[in-house]
Motif scaffolding. Structure first.
Motif, short mmCIF file in Angstrom:
data_model
loop_
_atom_site.label_atom_id
_atom_site.label_comp_id
_atom_site.label_asym_id
_atom_site.label_seq_id
_atom_site.Cartn_x
_atom_site.Cartn_y
_atom_site.Cartn_z
N ARG A 7 0.89 -0.85 -0.17
CA ARG A 7 0.20 0.15 -0.10
C ARG A 7 0.73 1.54 -0.46
O ARG A 7 0.58 2.13 0.73
N THR A 8 1.80 1.43 -1.21
CA THR A 8 2.95 2.56 -1.06
C THR A 8 2.62 3.50 -2.19
O THR A 8 1.25 3.25 -2.48
N ARG A 9 2.92 4.40 -1.58
CA ARG A 9 2.41 5.70 -3.26
C ARG A 9 3.04 4.84 -4.55
O ARG A 9 1.99 5.52 -5.17
N LEU A 10 4.15 4.07 -4.28
CA LEU A 10 4.09 4.02 -5.82
C LEU A 10 3.70 3.25 -6.60
O LEU A 10 3.23 3.00 -7.39
N ALA A 11 2.81 1.99 -5.48
CA ALA A 11 1.69 1.32 -6.04
C ALA A 11 0.07 1.77 -6.71
O ALA A 11 -0.36 0.98 -7.65
N LYS A 42 -7.86 -2.75 -11.73
CA LYS A 42 -8.32 -4.53 -11.58
C LYS A 42 -6.72 -5.04 -12.08
O LYS A 42 -7.00 -6.13 -11.39
N HIS A 43 -6.30 -4.82 -13.01
CA HIS A 43 -4.90 -5.07 -13.03
C HIS A 43 -3.97 -5.25 -12.22
O HIS A 43 -2.55 -5.60 -13.03
N LYS A 44 -4.18 -4.24 -11.05
CA LYS A 44 -2.66 -4.31 -10.26
C LYS A 44 -3.03 -5.23 -9.31
O LYS A 44 -4.53 -5.27 -8.93
N PRO A 45 -1.92 -5.63 -8.60
CA PRO A 45 -1.98 -6.69 -7.16
C PRO A 45 -2.96 -5.76 -6.37
O PRO A 45 -3.18 -6.87 -5.24
N ILE A 46 -3.40 -4.33 -6.37
CA ILE A 46 -3.45 -3.52 -4.47
C ILE A 46 -4.68 -3.91 -4.30
O ILE A 46 -5.55 -2.80 -4.55
N PHE A 47 -5.27 -4.34 -6.13
CA PHE A 47 -7.15 -4.05 -6.49
C PHE A 47 -7.97 -4.34 -5.05
O PHE A 47 -7.70 -4.83 -4.29
N ASP A 48 -8.40 -2.49 -5.17
CA ASP A 48 -9.39 -2.97 -4.24
C ASP A 48 -11.06 -2.54 -3.89
O ASP A 48 -10.95 -1.12 -4.59
N PRO A 49 -12.23 -3.08 -4.31
CA PRO A 49 -13.18 -2.44 -4.63
C PRO A 49 -13.75 -1.21 -4.45
O PRO A 49 -14.40 0.25 -4.96
N SER A 50 -12.90 -0.74 -3.14
CA SER A 50 -13.80 0.11 -2.45
C SER A 50 -12.65 1.06 -2.80
O SER A 50 -12.96 2.56 -2.34
N THR A 51 -11.08 1.52 -3.23
CA THR A 51 -10.39 2.00 -2.78
C THR A 51 -10.77 2.30 -4.57
O THR A 51 -10.86 1.77 -5.86
#
Length: 167
Positions: A7-11, A42-51
């Protein structure tokens, strides 16, 4: 040690994707679903539906949008102001004439995004243009003229060395 893994700024940084709709052989729905996935992140590993962690998408050449079957002449878009007798309909062909293919693409992508508070912001990151010219050329990054970083020779060599060391 960090408690927030990934959960970094780069991500959460937003990339810019360029899609040439005019030269793409896929139809409107297939292109729109690909754009919706990029806008949602959705193509990112950090995907979260609420963000809202999606990217920007620049679609060029929308005047040459390809549809299958007779959709261009038979598909209708409806609007209603909730007042009696205010139902209006317009065909896709008429919408192409009046507002262009960019609006048709925007409506298709809008229908594929989740109907929640993040929809308006995600749709605002879609930049659609009728021609191939657009003002976002400096934002779209290509590493060494190649569209993906994994295709760079230095990265391929490093990956090959890493795979030899692991095997």
């Amino acid at each position: 040690m960090s408690q927030t893994v990934g959960r970094t700024r780069l991500a959460y940084s937003r990339a810019w994707h360029l899609i040439d709709v005019g030269s793409d052989p896929r139809s409107l729905g297939r292109i729109a679903s690909q754009i919706a996935i990029a806008l949602m992140g959705k193509h990112k590993p950090i995907f979260d539906p609420s963000t809202d962690c999606g990217d920007y998408v620049v679609a060029v050449g929308c005047r040459d949008l390809h549809t299958t079957g007779k959709k261009r002449f038979q598909k209708k878009y409806y609007t209603h102001t909730t007042r009696p007798g205010s139902l209006k309909e317009i065909t896709m062909d008429r919408m192409f004439e009046k507002w262009g293919g960019a609006e048709v693409l925007r409506k298709a992508v809008s229908g594929m995004l989740p109907k929640n508070r993040l929809r308006k912001g995600r749709l605002a990151r879609l930049k659609a243009f009728e021609g191939v010219a657009h003002p976002y050329k400096e934002n779209i990054i290509k590493f060494g003229g190649m569209p993906r970083i994994a295709e760079l020779p230095e990265v391929k060599a490093t990956l090959a060395q890493a795979s030899k060391g692991l095997v």
